[in-house]
Write a protein that holds these residues in place. Structure first.
Motif, PDB file in Angstrom:
ATOM      1  N   PRO A 158      -3.001  -1.461  11.148  1.00  7.52           N
ATOM      2  CA  PRO A 158      -1.928  -1.222  10.181  1.00  7.52           C
ATOM      3  C   PRO A 158      -0.624  -1.888  10.613  1.00  7.52           C
ATOM      4  CG  PRO A 158      -3.086   0.834  10.689  1.00  7.52           C
ATOM      5  CD  PRO A 158      -3.561  -0.193  11.677  1.00  7.52           C
ATOM      6  N   GLY A 159       0.107  -2.363   9.612  1.00  9.38           N
ATOM      7  CA  GLY A 159       1.270  -3.182   9.884  1.00  9.38           C
ATOM      8  C   GLY A 159       2.542  -2.396  10.145  1.00  9.38           C
ATOM      9  N   ASN A 160       3.356  -2.947  11.010  1.00  9.84           N
ATOM     10  CA  ASN A 160       4.729  -2.511  11.220  1.00  9.84           C
ATOM     11  C   ASN A 160       5.608  -3.661  10.720  1.00  9.84           C
ATOM     12  OD1 ASN A 160       7.229  -1.701  12.204  1.00  9.84           O
ATOM     13  ND2 ASN A 160       6.719  -2.066  14.341  1.00  9.84           N
ATOM     14  N   HIS A 162       5.470  -2.232   7.349  1.00 10.47           N
ATOM     15  CA  HIS A 162       5.138  -1.823   5.981  1.00 10.47           C
ATOM     16  C   HIS A 162       3.869  -0.988   5.835  1.00 10.47           C
ATOM     17  CE1 HIS A 162       2.539  -5.111   6.716  1.00 10.47           C
ATOM     18  NE2 HIS A 162       3.302  -6.081   6.210  1.00 10.47           N
ATOM     19  N   GLY A 163       3.132  -0.775   6.921  1.00 11.49           N
ATOM     20  CA  GLY A 163       1.946   0.062   6.832  1.00 11.49           C
ATOM     21  C   GLY A 163       0.794  -0.560   6.075  1.00 11.49           C
ATOM     22  N   ARG A 164       0.836  -1.877   5.871  1.00  9.47           N
ATOM     23  CA  ARG A 164      -0.263  -2.534   5.171  1.00  9.47           C
ATOM     24  C   ARG A 164      -1.492  -2.591   6.071  1.00  9.47           C
ATOM     25  NH1 ARG A 164      -0.855  -8.969   3.904  1.00  9.47           N
ATOM     26  NH2 ARG A 164      -2.827  -8.859   2.784  1.00  9.47           N
ATOM     27  N   VAL A 165      -2.669  -2.357   5.475  1.00 12.65           N
ATOM     28  CA  VAL A 165      -3.927  -2.423   6.197  1.00 12.65           C
ATOM     29  C   VAL A 165      -4.750  -3.587   5.657  1.00 12.65           C
ATOM     30  CG1 VAL A 165      -6.098  -1.227   6.704  1.00 12.65           C
ATOM     31  CG2 VAL A 165      -3.938   0.050   6.693  1.00 12.65           C
ATOM     32  N   LEU A 166      -5.168  -4.484   6.539  1.00  9.29           N
ATOM     33  CA  LEU A 166      -5.993  -5.610   6.129  1.00  9.29           C
ATOM     34  C   LEU A 166      -7.422  -5.141   5.865  1.00  9.29           C
ATOM     35  CD1 LEU A 166      -4.790  -8.337   8.667  1.00  9.29           C
ATOM     36  CD2 LEU A 166      -4.059  -7.999   6.300  1.00  9.29           C
ATOM     37  N   THR A 167      -8.014  -5.635   4.805  1.00  6.00           N
ATOM     38  CA  THR A 167      -9.389  -5.289   4.474  1.00  6.00           C
ATOM     39  C   THR A 167     -10.347  -6.019   5.408  1.00  6.00           C
ATOM     40  OG1 THR A 167      -9.709  -7.100   2.912  1.00  6.00           O
ATOM     41  CG2 THR A 167      -8.709  -5.072   2.045  1.00  6.00           C
ATOM     42  N   PRO A 168     -11.583  -5.543   5.520  1.00  7.90           N
ATOM     43  CA  PRO A 168     -12.557  -6.295   6.326  1.00  7.90           C
ATOM     44  C   PRO A 168     -12.710  -7.739   5.865  1.00  7.90           C
ATOM     45  CG  PRO A 168     -13.362  -4.077   5.945  1.00  7.90           C
ATOM     46  CD  PRO A 168     -12.114  -4.223   5.121  1.00  7.90           C
ATOM     47  N   ASP A 169     -12.666  -7.985   4.557  1.00  5.64           N
ATOM     48  CA  ASP A 169     -12.765  -9.355   4.061  1.00  5.64           C
ATOM     49  C   ASP A 169     -11.596 -10.210   4.553  1.00  5.64           C
ATOM     50  OD1 ASP A 169     -15.149  -9.022   2.744  1.00  5.64           O
ATOM     51  OD2 ASP A 169     -14.252  -8.711   0.770  1.00  5.64           O
ATOM     52  N   CYS A 190      -1.854  -1.004  17.071  1.00  6.67           N
ATOM     53  CA  CYS A 190      -1.241   0.153  17.725  1.00  6.67           C
ATOM     54  C   CYS A 190      -1.171   1.392  16.836  1.00  6.67           C
ATOM     55  CB  CYS A 190       0.160  -0.218  18.220  1.00  6.67           C
ATOM     56  SG  CYS A 190       0.118  -1.361  19.617  1.00  6.67           S
ATOM     57  N   TYR A 191      -1.348   1.226  15.524  1.00  9.06           N
ATOM     58  CA  TYR A 191      -1.303   2.365  14.603  1.00  9.06           C
ATOM     59  C   TYR A 191      -2.680   2.667  14.017  1.00  9.06           C
ATOM     60  CZ  TYR A 191       3.705   1.415  14.876  1.00  9.06           C
ATOM     61  OH  TYR A 191       4.986   1.210  15.330  1.00  9.06           O
ATOM     62  N   VAL A 192      -3.724   2.205  14.683  1.00  4.82           N
ATOM     63  CA  VAL A 192      -5.063   2.277  14.102  1.00  4.82           C
ATOM     64  C   VAL A 192      -5.547   3.709  13.923  1.00  4.82           C
ATOM     65  CG1 VAL A 192      -6.338   2.152  16.295  1.00  4.82           C
ATOM     66  CG2 VAL A 192      -7.324   1.143  14.200  1.00  4.82           C
ATOM     67  N   GLU A 301       6.091   1.055  -1.073  1.00  6.64           N
ATOM     68  CA  GLU A 301       5.035   0.055  -1.180  1.00  6.64           C
ATOM     69  C   GLU A 301       4.210   0.045   0.103  1.00  6.64           C
ATOM     70  OE1 GLU A 301       6.990  -3.613  -2.194  1.00  6.64           O
ATOM     71  OE2 GLU A 301       7.437  -2.942  -4.237  1.00  6.64           O
ATOM     72  N   HIS A 302       2.950  -0.329  -0.032  1.00  5.31           N
ATOM     73  CA  HIS A 302       1.998  -0.287   1.094  1.00  5.31           C
ATOM     74  C   HIS A 302       2.058   1.119   1.713  1.00  5.31           C
ATOM     75  CE1 HIS A 302       1.245  -4.479   0.542  1.00  5.31           C
ATOM     76  NE2 HIS A 302       2.466  -4.843   0.884  1.00  5.31           N
ATOM     77  N   SER A 303       2.360   1.209   2.992  1.00  3.88           N
ATOM     78  CA  SER A 303       2.533   2.507   3.672  1.00  3.88           C
ATOM     79  C   SER A 303       1.262   3.342   3.661  1.00  3.88           C
ATOM     80  CB  SER A 303       3.697   3.303   3.047  1.00  3.88           C
ATOM     81  OG  SER A 303       4.881   2.546   3.005  1.00  3.88           O
ATOM     82  N   GLU A 304       0.110   2.686   3.537  1.00  7.72           N
ATOM     83  CA  GLU A 304      -1.140   3.437   3.504  1.00  7.72           C
ATOM     84  C   GLU A 304      -1.595   3.862   4.901  1.00  7.72           C
ATOM     85  OE1 GLU A 304      -0.812   0.326   2.131  1.00  7.72           O
ATOM     86  OE2 GLU A 304      -2.496  -0.970   2.684  1.00  7.72           O
ATOM     87  N   ALA A 305      -0.887   3.421   5.928  1.00 11.89           N
ATOM     88  CA  ALA A 305      -1.202   3.798   7.301  1.00 11.89           C
ATOM     89  C   ALA A 305       0.040   3.607   8.148  1.00 11.89           C
ATOM     90  CB  ALA A 305      -2.362   2.962   7.844  1.00 11.89           C
ATOM     91  N   GLY A 306       0.005   4.140   9.367  1.00 15.69           N
ATOM     92  CA  GLY A 306       1.121   3.948  10.281  1.00 15.69           C
ATOM     93  C   GLY A 306       2.160   5.048  10.190  1.00 15.69           C
TER      94      GLY A 306
END
Length: 365
Positions: A158-160, A162-169, A190-192, A301-306
């Motif tokens: 997960p991103g710092n 914005h909390g964006r999570v990259l998909t497996p694809d 680090c936020y996994v 926006e985003h913020s789905e993780a972290g």
């Protein structure tokens, strides 16, 4: 900016907003820096004390207990199986937190000349590490086709901020791109352990990496998941050839995790209960703060993780910073993280329940 000139330390520019927020009669609510505030769990403190008789130098390689605990944690929590952690070429080593590794990785890998690819909106230290090593930086959220001399890729999921999570694809596309060019792909994870709306996937997971970790590294930290930022305990794992290069350089430079901290990290990596407790605390704060921000007119926006809410009012980030400072709330302007963050602010969940409740009351008044 010359290849050796570091950017200004961004947090210094928040001083006026902090001073403004300090005038609020209810005191400051600091949501700017994501530093944990809850007590460090007993499982770490007990192990730290038990390991405090440490007259000798620690090893850069890491203790047997720590390397085994790290490998078990990767398998148990992330579904990642690393090569033999006790092998002649290590697949996992401890680091002094994660920031020093991020800042020094291009140097530790001996990269000379070329371009480091980082996310469009990114933790500033990725750029700092490139500058220190005399490398150029390209910001891109997709594998670029127009860079002639890539030498390293940083992913952050997960991103710092914005909390964006990259998909497996998306992860697989980066892995394929890096391997086709012989460029290491390094994922800051680090936020996994803090996925909310989605479950993050490690770049080392077999669904992404296939049957090999060739060309891949993952960075992890106990700072957030174990409420132990003051311990400076992190991990680097993945391709043994790359891990070994980093380990060899760290031995020469004396980048050693203190022995008592290694003991505490091993204990923490073997205990899931304290991580779940931290998740529940942050999750509850997230729900309260999210509702209040939206009631105030912010869009998340985003913020789905972290540990952050990536918020915009469709205005310049510093205007939003000032609006919140008038409420006694300090946040980080999105411009800290690159030009694409100019209309957002980052709000951390790392405040006490009392301070989060104060922020909620001010945002909804």
């Amino acid at each position: 900016m010359s290849s050796r000139t570091l950017p200004d330390f961004p947090w210094d520019s928040l001083r006026p907003a902090r001073a403004r927020a300090a005038q609020h009669p209810g005191g400051v609510v600091d949501l700017s820096i994501g530093t944990p505030v809850d007590p460090t769990p007993d499982v770490l403190r007990t192990a730290l004390a038990a390991g405090s008789d440490a007259p000798g130098y620690p090893t850069a390689l890491g203790t047997t207990d720590l390397r085994l605990a790290a490998a078990n944690w990767l398998q148990r929590r992330l579904g990642v199986t690393v090569a033999d952690p006790l092998g002649d070429t290590p697949s996992v080593i401890p680091t002094v937190g994660s920031k020093e590794l991020v800042a020094l990785l291009p140097t530790l890998l001996g990269l000379q000349g070329g371009t480091v690819v980082i996310p469009e909106v990114a933790y500033p230290t990725y750029e700092v590490g490139a500058v220190v090593a005399g490398l150029r930086v390209l910001r891109s959220d997709v594998p670029p086709e127009d860079v002639a001399d890539p030498v390293l890729v940083w992913l952050n999921s997960p991103g710092n901020p914005h909390g964006r999570v990259l998909t497996p694809d998306e992860l697989r596309a980066w892995v394929a791109w890096g391997r086709a060019r012989g460029v290491p792909v390094v994922a800051d994870e680090c936020y996994v352990e803090l996925g909310w709306d989605v479950v993050p996937t490690s770049v080392l997971h077999p669904a992404v990496a296939g049957g090999s970790h060739e060309g891949l590294l993952a960075v992890h930290s106990l700072s957030k998941q174990s409420t132990a930022a003051g311990y400076r305990a992190g991990l680097l794992s993945g391709d043994p050839a790359l891990v070994t290069r980093v380990w060899e350089a760290r031995r020469h430079l004396g980048l050693l995790v203190p022995g008592p901290v290694q003991a505490a990290a091993a204990a923490a990596l073997g205990d899931d209960a304290h991580v779940e407790l931290a998740r529940s605390r942050y999750g509850a704060r997230r729900e309260r703060l999210r509702a209040a921000v939206e009631a105030w007119g912010g869009r998340i926006e985003h913020s789905e993780a972290g540990l952050y809410l990536w918020t915009t009012r469709d205005e310049d980030c510093w205007t939003t910073v000032d609006r919140l400072a008038d409420l006694g709330i300090v946040v980080a302007p999105g411009s800290f993280y690159g030009p694409a963050g100019q209309r957002h602010v980052r709000m951390a969940l790392t405040a006490t329940d009392e301070r989060v409740d104060a922020a909620v009351q001010r945002l909804t008044a």
